[in-house]
Design an enzyme around this catalytic site. Structure first.
Site, PDB file in Angstrom:
ATOM      1  N   ALA A 176      -2.113  -6.820   0.580  1.00 13.97           N
ATOM      2  CA  ALA A 176      -2.497  -8.212   0.858  1.00 13.97           C
ATOM      3  C   ALA A 176      -2.393  -8.562   2.337  1.00 13.97           C
ATOM      4  O   ALA A 176      -3.199  -9.330   2.853  1.00 13.97           O
ATOM      5  CB  ALA A 176      -1.623  -9.155   0.031  1.00 13.97           C
ATOM      6  N   HIS A 177      -1.397  -7.978   3.039  1.00 12.34           N
ATOM      7  CA  HIS A 177      -1.124  -8.488   4.388  1.00 12.34           C
ATOM      8  C   HIS A 177      -2.127  -8.043   5.442  1.00 12.34           C
ATOM      9  O   HIS A 177      -2.038  -8.451   6.601  1.00 12.34           O
ATOM     10  CB  HIS A 177       0.317  -8.166   4.805  1.00 12.34           C
ATOM     11  CG  HIS A 177       0.589  -6.757   5.220  1.00 12.34           C
ATOM     12  ND1 HIS A 177       0.637  -6.380   6.538  1.00 12.34           N
ATOM     13  CD2 HIS A 177       0.844  -5.642   4.505  1.00 12.34           C
ATOM     14  CE1 HIS A 177       0.930  -5.091   6.611  1.00 12.34           C
ATOM     15  NE2 HIS A 177       1.054  -4.613   5.378  1.00 12.34           N
ATOM     16  N   GLN A 223      -7.096  -0.942   4.956  1.00  6.82           N
ATOM     17  CA  GLN A 223      -7.734  -1.581   6.104  1.00  6.82           C
ATOM     18  C   GLN A 223      -9.069  -2.210   5.717  1.00  6.82           C
ATOM     19  O   GLN A 223      -9.407  -3.285   6.194  1.00  6.82           O
ATOM     20  CB  GLN A 223      -7.985  -0.545   7.213  1.00  6.82           C
ATOM     21  CG  GLN A 223      -6.728  -0.044   7.880  1.00  6.82           C
ATOM     22  CD  GLN A 223      -6.103  -1.078   8.809  1.00  6.82           C
ATOM     23  OE1 GLN A 223      -6.779  -1.957   9.343  1.00  6.82           O
ATOM     24  NE2 GLN A 223      -4.799  -0.978   8.995  1.00  6.82           N
ATOM     25  N   ALA A 265       0.812  -1.211   0.000  1.00  5.35           N
ATOM     26  CA  ALA A 265       0.000   0.000   0.000  1.00  5.35           C
ATOM     27  C   ALA A 265       0.849   1.267   0.000  1.00  5.35           C
ATOM     28  O   ALA A 265       0.491   2.267  -0.615  1.00  5.35           O
ATOM     29  CB  ALA A 265      -0.929   0.007   1.213  1.00  5.35           C
ATOM     30  N   THR A 266       1.975   1.235   0.677  1.00  2.00           N
ATOM     31  CA  THR A 266       2.839   2.420   0.709  1.00  2.00           C
ATOM     32  C   THR A 266       3.255   2.791  -0.713  1.00  2.00           C
ATOM     33  O   THR A 266       3.153   3.952  -1.121  1.00  2.00           O
ATOM     34  CB  THR A 266       4.077   2.150   1.584  1.00  2.00           C
ATOM     35  OG1 THR A 266       3.629   1.808   2.905  1.00  2.00           O
ATOM     36  CG2 THR A 266       4.983   3.363   1.659  1.00  2.00           C
ATOM     37  N   CYS A 302       2.951   2.007  13.298  1.00  2.00           N
ATOM     38  CA  CYS A 302       4.037   2.877  12.858  1.00  2.00           C
ATOM     39  C   CYS A 302       4.363   3.886  13.946  1.00  2.00           C
ATOM     40  O   CYS A 302       5.512   4.218  14.171  1.00  2.00           O
ATOM     41  CB  CYS A 302       3.637   3.613  11.592  1.00  2.00           C
ATOM     42  SG  CYS A 302       2.554   2.646  10.552  1.00  2.00           S
TER      43      CYS A 302
HETATM   44  C1  LIG Z   1      -1.030  -0.867   6.520  1.00  2.00           C
HETATM   45  C2  LIG Z   1      -1.437   0.403   5.850  1.00  2.00           C
HETATM   46  C3  LIG Z   1      -0.632   0.998   4.866  1.00  2.00           C
HETATM   47  C4  LIG Z   1       0.733   0.469   4.501  1.00  2.00           C
HETATM   48  O1  LIG Z   1       0.639  -0.763   3.845  1.00  2.00           O
HETATM   49  P1  LIG Z   1       1.937  -1.565   3.396  1.00  2.00           P
HETATM   50  O2  LIG Z   1       1.407  -2.610   2.465  1.00  2.00           O
HETATM   51  O3  LIG Z   1       2.475  -2.142   4.651  1.00  2.00           O
HETATM   52  O4  LIG Z   1       2.864  -0.629   2.732  1.00  2.00           O
HETATM   53  C5  LIG Z   1      -1.106   2.137   4.244  1.00  2.00           C
HETATM   54  N1  LIG Z   1      -2.292   2.670   4.565  1.00  2.00           N
HETATM   55  C6  LIG Z   1      -3.084   2.132   5.517  1.00  2.00           C
HETATM   56  C7  LIG Z   1      -4.404   2.764   5.839  1.00  2.00           C
HETATM   57  C8  LIG Z   1      -2.670   0.985   6.194  1.00  2.00           C
HETATM   58  O5  LIG Z   1      -3.458   0.481   7.140  1.00  2.00           O
END
Ligand SMILES: *Cc1c(COP(=O)(O)O)cnc(C)c1O
Length: 395
Positions: free
Chosen positions: A217-218, A196, A71-72, A343
């Site tokens: 995915a995680h 989320q 997601a980042t 984080c």
């Molecule tokens: C976990 C999260 C991210 C980051 O996701 P990654 O796949 O770990 O980079 C970004 N935005 C939200 C809202 C998240 O909960």
């Protein structure tokens, strides 16, 4: 009781069914999805099956899914890519008007919200440092942004609005459909970080009038290090500049050899989520409701943070006045939970989300985030609240 995992907003365990489907792609099926031979073609086909499942999860066209490392990266790619595409476009129009004099890159205006994840906020801050302008909308005490505030913030030079679907700390769901109607009418590109919510609540990118959406995915039983950016291809087509160069993968938008095992796992996690969302939602809501019932009995002055109804099913964020979250966590090593977002908790900064919904710095040090998932049980919930009550009684 051995260890209890109540931190599903930080990450989820890989579903054993997902792991099983990934394993062959680390061994026999190791082909490069870009190769033309049979092994490569089999890998490419597995990637396309996964892409279809990810698209189905959000009711999108298969071709509108671009795989990223998470997601980042998807947020960075969208925000930077959209700003640079639109800046280049307006630069072209400007320089045509002024007889091809190279114009300075015009600055873009972006709209986002104070409670976004750092994967949006930090990119926005960097874009500001590069000369662009960002409006950070406030939220109400439940963590919601007012769609009318989005409307009021739109200017002629606004290129995009980025709002998350479900908040990773307090679980609040924004009124995305209402914002989508506003941005579509104004012709402004609308992006949503659904890291989320993806796999936890139903998402339909057409009904929500979204132009771009981030998934990872995680947070839904898949592996870490794989995510996706949905980019609308039609009505209207959304265009961005790639931020990486080096080969034509993913329609030239995200070059790099595809992480086939992770993509296959993501696809299966998305497929399972599509089938199981109603059952997972019901389970998580039941656990959170029981948790709150017991917490209220043990800590009558508890404050539940976030929206009472419009929320992520498994998220429970609570302030226990007078009780340090640090002390509780130290004395409750059996339970994996968070004192804010994963984080932020590493360096104990007061949570920007709790501050934005009106909690004090002190409140944020007395706040815990529980994230319930499909494998959690009522027994774990009851055991944990009992332990919390015992610990506090001894303090
Ligand atoms: C976990 C999260 C991210 C980051 O996701 P990654 O796949 O770990 O980079 C970004 N935005 C939200 C809202 C998240 O909960």
């Amino acid at each position: 009781m051995q260890s209890i995992y109540f931190d599903h907003n930080a990450t989820t365990p890989v579903d054993p069914r997902v792991l099983a489907i990934m394993l062959p792609y680390f061994s026999e099926e190791f082909g490069n999805a870009s190769s033309f031979h049979a092994a490569g073609r089999r890998a490419a086909e597995a990637v396309e099956v996964a892409r279809a499942h990810v698209a189905e999860l959000i009711k999108a066209e298969t071709k509108s899914i671009v795989f990223t490392s998470g997601a980042t990266e998807a947020n960075n790619l969208f925000l930077r890519g959209c700003v640079s595409f639109q800046s280049t476009q307006s630069q072209l129009t400007q320089s045509q008007a002024t007889q091809a004099q190279p114009a300075p890159t015009p600055s873009a205006h972006l709209i986002t919200c104070k409670t976004e994840h750092p994967a949006v906020l930090d990119v926005c801050e960097k874009l500001e440092a590069e000369g662009h302008d960002v409006s950070y909308l406030s939220v109400d005490a439940t963590g919601k942004v007012d769609p009318q505030a989005v409307h009021a913030a739109i200017r002629p030079e606004t290129v995009l609005v980025s709002l998350m679907l479900g908040n990773n700390e307090v679980g609040t769901l924004h009124d995305i459909a209402a914002v989508g109607a506003i941005t579509r009418a104004a012709g402004v590109v609308f992006h949503c970080d659904a890291s989320q919510a993806g796999g936890c609540v139903p998402i339909d990118v057409d009904a929500l009038q979204l132009d771009a959406l981030t998934l990872t995915a995680h947070k839904m039983g898949g592996p870490k290090g794989i995510g996706a950016l949905f980019l609308r291809r039609r009505k209207p087509r959304v265009r961005i500049e790639p931020i990486l160069q080096g080969g034509g993968h993913e329609q030239g938008i995200r070059p790099g050899t595809l992480n086939v095992p992770a993509i296959v796992g993501f696809g299966h996690a998305a497929e399972l989520a599509s089938q199981e969302i109603p059952a997972r939602q019901a389970h998580a809501f039941a656990l959170a409701a029981e948790f709150d019932r017991l917490i209220l009995a043990a800590f009558p002055n508890r404050i539940v943070n976030g929206h009472p109804v419009d929320r992520l099913p498994g998220n429970y964020n609570v302030t226990l006045p007078g009780i340090s979250n640090r002390t509780l966590r130290e004395r409750l090593p059996e339970v994996a939970l968070s004192s804010g977002s994963a984080c932020a908790s590493a360096f104990q900064k007061p949570s920007h989300v709790l501050r934005a919904i009106g909690r004090s710095v002190e409140d944020s040090q007395q706040t815990l985030r529980f994230g319930f998932g499909p494998t959690n049980t009522l027994e774990e919930v009851r055991w944990t609240v009992q332990r919390m009550a015992d610990i506090v009684a001894k303090l």
